[in-house]
Design a protein around this motif. Structure first.
Motif: not given
Length: 159
Positions: A34-44, A91-94, A98-101, A106-111
């Protein structure tokens, strides 16, 4: 003395049998975080998505004559394939990681508007017969199938 060797031999055989027929230990999969829905390297990953979009738009805006034969066709198919492969994979891996978050993030990022544009250009290219679903790898094909679900191939431009 023979009895001792027989006893040692029996213990060794029993131990080998126990190892050979013991059930596999059950592994538990890691619980989604549970958390922000992404990891520490998300900027890449964000930068990578920007480049994927730019590449996909450049691919889909190539001249129509360069979509049907030779190396140009290969580049056209690879461009579509790469964008949708990355999109479907994330869309499958996130959600797995990271669960629901992660799924929501990722759905928002690809929209984005660019993603909608890529989808529209993909639908047009598919309907005009510039590629078939069979031209794509299995991962990319899953995403493209949903994008072109309501499209009919009206022309066979590369027939």
């Amino acid at each position: 003395m023979n009895r001792i060797w027989f006893f040692v031999w029996a213990i060794v055989i029993w131990q080998i049998a126990a190892w050979a027929f013991a059930p596999e230990p059950k592994t538990r999969s890691a619980a989604p975080i549970d958390g922000p829905g992404y990891g520490t390297n998300e900027k890449y990953s964000v930068d990578g998505r920007v480049r994927q979009r730019e590449s996909a738009i450049a691919t889909l805006e190539r001249p129509y004559g360069a979509r049907c034969t030779g190396e140009s066709r290969k580049q056209f198919i690879n461009g579509i394939d790469e964008y949708y492969y990355q999109r479907q994979n994330q869309m499958e891996r996130y959600p797995e990681t990271f669960g629901k978050p992660g799924a929501d993030y990722i759905a928002k990022q690809w929209s984005t508007g660019e993603d909608k544009r890529i989808e529209r250009l993909t639908q047009e290219a598919y309907a005009q017969g510039y590629f078939a679903l069979a031209d794509l790898n299995n991962v990319a094909r899953k995403m493209v199938e949903t994008v072109v679900r309501n499209e009919r191939v009206t022309v066979r431009a590369c027939g």
